[in-house]
Design an enzyme around this catalytic site. Structure first.
Site, PDB file in Angstrom:
ATOM      1  N   CYS A  92       0.752  -1.223   0.015  1.00 33.60           N
ATOM      2  CA  CYS A  92      -0.002   0.060   0.107  1.00 33.60           C
ATOM      3  C   CYS A  92       1.028   1.375   0.109  1.00 33.60           C
ATOM      4  CB  CYS A  92      -0.825   0.013   1.142  1.00 33.60           C
ATOM      5  SG  CYS A  92      -1.486   1.459   1.616  1.00 33.60           S
ATOM      6  N   CYS A  95       1.027   3.044   3.473  1.00 33.93           N
ATOM      7  CA  CYS A  95       1.584   2.665   4.670  1.00 33.93           C
ATOM      8  C   CYS A  95       2.851   3.127   4.981  1.00 33.93           C
ATOM      9  CB  CYS A  95       1.556   0.909   4.611  1.00 33.93           C
ATOM     10  SG  CYS A  95      -0.184   0.556   4.982  1.00 33.93           S
ATOM     11  N   HIS A 172      -3.263   0.687   8.390  1.00 31.97           N
ATOM     12  CA  HIS A 172      -3.820   0.123   7.080  1.00 31.97           C
ATOM     13  C   HIS A 172      -5.545  -0.069   7.273  1.00 31.97           C
ATOM     14  CE1 HIS A 172      -4.038  -0.938   2.829  1.00 31.97           C
ATOM     15  NE2 HIS A 172      -4.680  -1.920   3.159  1.00 31.97           N
ATOM     16  N   HIS A 225      -7.532   7.510   4.312  1.00 30.49           N
ATOM     17  CA  HIS A 225      -6.855   8.815   3.890  1.00 30.49           C
ATOM     18  C   HIS A 225      -7.960   9.529   2.911  1.00 30.49           C
ATOM     19  CE1 HIS A 225      -7.313   6.607  -0.182  1.00 30.49           C
ATOM     20  NE2 HIS A 225      -6.960   7.640  -0.688  1.00 30.49           N
ATOM     21  N   GLN A 227      -8.386  13.620   0.853  1.00 32.21           N
ATOM     22  CA  GLN A 227      -7.491  14.755  -0.135  1.00 32.21           C
ATOM     23  C   GLN A 227      -7.738  16.120   0.092  1.00 32.21           C
ATOM     24  OE1 GLN A 227      -7.406  12.811  -4.269  1.00 32.21           O
ATOM     25  NE2 GLN A 227      -9.228  11.669  -3.452  1.00 32.21           N
TER      26      GLN A 227
HETATM   27 ZN   LIG Z   1      -1.906   1.211   3.950  1.00 34.66          ZN
END
Ligand SMILES: [Zn+2]
Length: 430
Positions: A92, A95, A172, A225, A227
């Site tokens: 990822c 991560c 994650h 996450h 933006q």
């Molecule tokens: Zn991740």
């Protein structure tokens, strides 16, 4: 709540900015420091790109065209099609780096972080040095209908904005709703920091902090996450809100968003959460199957203008709102369904954008969050079909009062008076 945060800024190997925002004691005490280098062998992001014949061509940033039918700006992120960067299936890019691991092309070189923000590697909005229209930044794009029909198909400009990624956690598998309130508070500070920084860029007119959560929204990376976009123009929705606010102001002398908040508070029927500094309500004409707006009680244009106590309070009420959103729909066996949602922060655009105040200087925008979901029932998504996509004409599948009533089943409205929903600063569920 402690408001101590540590900010560490550095650059990635290709020149993009990376900023850590930490609240963990080991970072605050200085016991742990972030590594500042990025060992990846990446070329500078603005370096020339070989064409089909292998001849290097100057790097060009994304362009945007003005739609002569609607006047909307449409960034063309065609260069994103050329992205060579596809993370391995088991890695990822958001991560933290694995300790002692070989270079794996993750975006975050350090092995630990609390919250991290970096410039998107394949942005749809990007300011490229040397491609400025005026050498300073990029002048606000011409906003008028062309005088000459020959120019109808010519109105274009560099899409000189900025796209950043904000990692809400290095874990994650977690989600914002599962983070401690103190970490959400750090996220609020990071949003504030980026709003100030992007808002100061000469080419940027509007800063948008948002999160798309869930595969149903089109999220490809499950890592928690969001933006942050800096648009080099006013977005269509913001323009429309400003226009309505201006008309309202001229008719009544009032601030539209403030008066809506007060009207919702007075009615109470659609208010779903209330704290000392914030009120969340289902809007009177909600268009999504689940939709809540969260507004500060004080007149505030942007996240950076929030006081420490307003930010503390926001972290608590925001998490409680997300928690209830995640309980909104349940499977037939009663299991709650993780709600796919979009969390969209509406902020006062830069004064550079113009049109944000009345002629006598009264602000027309007011900070608020619009949280909404495309899920209308377990396993059923609302598609933006003919009426919505073809005509921009929304038809709701439910009523705002029904949405509010469901939220009312999920917990008391008044956060300060409800020990059942009290959340401790370290995030333990009461
Ligand atoms: Zn991740």
């Amino acid at each position: 709540m402690s408001t101590a945060r540590r900010r560490t800024a550095t650059r990635l190997a290709d020149g993009r900015e990376l900023i850590y925002f930490d609240d963990s004691p080991e970072f605050l005490s200085g016991e742990r420091e972030h590594r500042l280098d990025d060992p990846r062998p990446l070329a500078d992001r603005f370096s020339p790109v070989p064409d089909a014949d292998g001849v290097p061509q100057p790097f060009t940033g994304p362009q945007m065209r003005r739609d002569p039918l609607t006047g909307d700006w449409i960034p063309l992120a065609s260069h994103r099609m050329n992205r060579t960067f596809l993370p391995a299936a088991d890695s990822c890019p958001l991560c933290p780096a694995r300790p002692d691991a070989e270079y794996a092309d993750g975006e975050i070189p350090d092995t630990h972080y609390d919250v991290a923000v970096f410039e998107n590697r394949f942005p749809s909005l990007m300011r490229v040095p040397g491609q400025d229209a005026d050498g300073q930044g990029v002048a606000a794009p011409a906003d008028t209908v062309p005088d000459d029909p020959r120019d109808l198909l010519e109105v274009a400009a560099p899409a000189a904005g900025r796209c950043e990624v904000i990692c809400f956690s290095s874990d994650h598998r977690t989600s914002v709703v599962d983070l401690p309130v103190s970490r959400i508070r750090t996220i609020v500070d990071a949003w504030a920091d980026r709003t100030t920084a992007l808002g100061a860029e000469a080419s940027i007119q509007q800063v948008f902090c948002f999160e798309n959560r869930g595969r149903d929204i089109g999220v490809t990376l499950p890592h928690p996450h969001g933006q942050i976009y800096g648009y080099p123009y006013l977005t269509p929705r913001t323009e429309r809100l400003l226009d309505q606010a201006r008309v309202y102001r001229e008719r009544t002398g009032g601030n539209l968003l403030r008066d809506i908040l007060h009207a919702e508070q007075a009615s109470g029927e659609r208010v779903v959460l209330r704290s000392e500094h914030w009120t969340a309500y289902v809007p009177y004409a909600a268009r999504w199957p689940v939709e809540v707006h969260l507004a500060p009680h004080r007149d505030v244009g942007t996240i950076p203008e929030l006081t420490d106590s307003e930010r503390d309070d926001l972290a608590v009420i925001y998490r409680e709102l997300l928690r209830r959103a995640d309980a909104f729909f349940v499977e037939s066996d009663g299991t709650p369904i993780e709600l796919p949602y979009i969390a969209a922060w509406h902020q006062m655009p830069s004064s550079r954008a113009g049109r944000t105040t009345t002629d006598d200087g009264a602000p027309l925008a007011r900070l608020h969050l619009e949280l909404f979901s495309i899920l209308r029932a377990p396993g059923k998504l609302k598609y933006l079909a003919g009426s919505e996509s073809g005509m921009g004409a929304w038809i709701s599948d439910t009523t705002p009062e029904r949405i509010a009533a469901r939220f009312h089943q999920l917990g008391p409205v008044d956060l300060s008076a409800s020990p059942a929903s009290a959340i401790t600063a370290n995030g333990a569920h009461a």
